[in-house]
Design an enzyme around this catalytic site. Structure first.
Site, short mmCIF file in Angstrom:
data_model
loop_
_atom_site.label_atom_id
_atom_site.label_comp_id
_atom_site.label_asym_id
_atom_site.label_seq_id
_atom_site.Cartn_x
_atom_site.Cartn_y
_atom_site.Cartn_z
CG HIS A 37 -53.31 -8.77 -12.56
ND1 HIS A 37 -53.31 -9.52 -11.68
CD2 HIS A 37 -54.33 -9.18 -13.58
CE1 HIS A 37 -54.30 -10.47 -11.82
NE2 HIS A 37 -54.94 -10.17 -12.92
CG MET A 149 -49.59 -13.66 -25.07
SD MET A 149 -51.09 -13.85 -26.44
CE MET A 149 -50.57 -15.48 -27.07
CE LYS A 150 -52.67 -18.34 -15.95
NZ LYS A 150 -54.08 -17.78 -15.62
P1 AMP Z 1 -57.76 -11.83 -14.64
O1 AMP Z 1 -57.65 -10.96 -13.53
O2 AMP Z 1 -57.24 -13.11 -14.15
O3 AMP Z 1 -58.91 -11.85 -15.35
O4 AMP Z 1 -56.68 -11.38 -15.68
C1 AMP Z 1 -56.79 -10.02 -16.28
C2 AMP Z 1 -55.52 -10.01 -17.38
O5 AMP Z 1 -54.41 -10.18 -16.65
C3 AMP Z 1 -55.89 -10.99 -18.38
O6 AMP Z 1 -55.54 -10.24 -19.47
C4 AMP Z 1 -54.79 -12.03 -18.08
O7 AMP Z 1 -54.51 -12.73 -19.32
C5 AMP Z 1 -53.51 -11.18 -17.67
N1 AMP Z 1 -52.92 -12.14 -16.72
C6 AMP Z 1 -53.36 -13.07 -15.53
N2 AMP Z 1 -52.34 -13.79 -15.44
C7 AMP Z 1 -51.25 -13.50 -16.17
C8 AMP Z 1 -49.86 -14.04 -16.23
N3 AMP Z 1 -49.42 -14.69 -15.49
N4 AMP Z 1 -49.10 -13.21 -17.11
C9 AMP Z 1 -49.38 -12.35 -17.88
N5 AMP Z 1 -50.66 -11.89 -17.91
C10 AMP Z 1 -51.41 -12.58 -17.00
#
Ligand code: AMP
Length: 284
Positions: A37, A149-150
Site C-alpha cells: 500500500h 499488480m499483485k
Molecule cells: P487491498 O487493501 O488488499 O484491497 O489492496 C489495496 C491496493 O493495494 C490494491 O490495488 C492492491 O493491488 C494493492 N496491493 C496489495 N498488496 C500489494 C503488494 N504486495 N504490492 C503492491 N500493491 C499491493
C-alpha cells in the site's frame, strides 16, 4: 492529514479541491496497510497535488463464506502509516453510507475477464469490486487511481470499466512489493500459521519456475506448461492447497497465443487465508 468519514464532507472537500484546480490521486484499499500500500501512496504523492487514501472493507466483494468479518483491521496503525506517507485525506466511509439501499437497485456485472482465476472461485467478487470503485470514483473524482499488480485481474477488470464507460480517471499500475523471501505482501499474511508462512514463498518460486520453464521450452503448449507448474507446486506444498494456477493473455485473460503480455497467476488456500500471486511477461 484529515480523516473524513461522512460522504457529505468528502463531496465538499472534492468540490473545494476542484475549484482550486488541484489534482487528486486516489489509493483505494481495505486497510491493514503494509509496504505494498505504501508503494501506491508514494506514487500518488509524487504525481498529484492531493492524495486521498480510502480504507473500506467492502462487503459486496466478499462471498457469504469468506473472511469479511475476520478481515484484519487496525485503524490506529493505519492512521500512523498514512500520516507518515503524507496522505492528505484518509477517507473511511461507513457501510451504511456507501450502501444506503439494499439490495442495490442497479448493479454492475463484470465481463468475461472476471470469470477466470479469482472470479471463478469467488463468484460476484469483481461485481462488488467494480460497484464500490465506481461509487468511490464518482465521489472522489480522482485524476489518477493507483492499483497494485499483485491483483492483476483486478487491474484488468477495472481498466476495462474505465475504458468502456469513459471514466475520467487514469489507472496507474504499481509493481508487487515482496518480503525478502519473495512472498507478496498482503494484509492476509498475518493469518498464516508459522509453518504456512515458511511454506508461502513457494508461490513466487513456482512463478519463477514456470517462467524459466517456458523460456527453456518455448514451443510447449499452455496445457503442458500448466501441468508442469502444477507438478512443481504439488511436490512443494504440504499445508497449502492449489485453487488455480493458470497462464492467460493479459489483460483479456483468455487462452494465451503467446504473443503480447502473458499472465501466470495462482491462488493457494491455507487454513485461514487464501493467497494470490502472479507474474506478467511480454512476448515479442
Ligand atoms: P487491498 O487493501 O488488499 O484491497 O489492496 C489495496 C491496493 O493495494 C490494491 O490495488 C492492491 O493491488 C494493492 N496491493 C496489495 N498488496 C500489494 C503488494 N504486495 N504490492 C503492491 N500493491 C499491493
Amino acid at each position: 492529514m484529515k480523516q473524513i468519514t461522512s460522504l457529505n464532507e468528502m463531496v465538499a472537500f472534492v468540490h473545494d479541491t476542484k475549484l482550486k484546480q488541484k489534482s487528486i490521486g486516489f489509493v483505494p484499499t481495505m486497510g491493514y496497510l503494509h509496504e505494498g500500500h505504501r508503494a501506491l501512496i508514494k506514487d500518488a504523492r509524487k504525481e498529484n497535488d492531493i492524495v486521498v487514501l480510502s480504507i473500506f472493507v467492502n462487503p459486496t466483494q466478499f462471498g457469504p463464506n469468506e473472511d469479511f468479518a475476520k478481515y484484519p483491521r487496525d485503524m490506529k496503525r493505519d492512521r500512523d502509516i498514512a500520516t507518515a506517507e503524507q496522505v492528505d485525506i484518509l477517507f473511511t466511509p461507513t457501510v451504511q453510507e456507501m450502501y444506503p439501499v439494499q439490495p442495490l437497485r442497479v448493479s454492475l456485472q463484470a465481463g468475461k475477464a472476471a470469470r477466470e482465476l479469482c472470479g471463478a472461485s469467488r463468484p460476484g467478487h469483481f461485481d462488488g469490486v467494480l460497484t464500490v470503485l465506481l461509487k468511490l470514483f464518482m465521489l472522489i473524482q480522482p485524476a489518477r487511481a493507483y492499483f497494485g499488480m499483485k491483483d492483476a485481474q483486478q487491474v484488468a477488470v477495472v481498466e476495462g470499466m474505465v475504458h468502456e464507460y469513459f471514466l475520467p480517471v487514469t489507472i496507474r499500475k504499481v509493481a508487487t512489493v515482496r518480503e525478502e523471501d519473495g512472498l507478496a505482501r498482503s494484509s492476509r499474511n498475518v493469518r498464516l500459521t508459522s509453518e504456512e508462512r515458511k511454506e508461502a514463498p513457494v508461490l513466487y518460486e513456482s512463478l519463477q519456475f514456470v517462467r524459466q520453464y517456458y523460456d527453456a521450452h518455448p514451443h510447449l503448449t499452455v496445457d503442458v506448461l500448466e501441468a508442469e507448474w502444477l507438478r512443481f507446486l504439488e511436490e512443494k506444498l504440504r499445508f497449502g492447497s492449489i485453487d488455480y494456477a493458470r497462464i492467460l493473455s493479459f489483460p483479456e485473460l483468455q487462452k494465451p497465443t503467446f504473443k503480447g503480455p502473458q499472465l501466470a497467476a495462482l491462488a493457494v488456500r491455507y487454513s485461514a487465508a487464501r493467497l494470490i500471486d502472479n507474474l506478467l511477461w511480454e512476448e515479442e
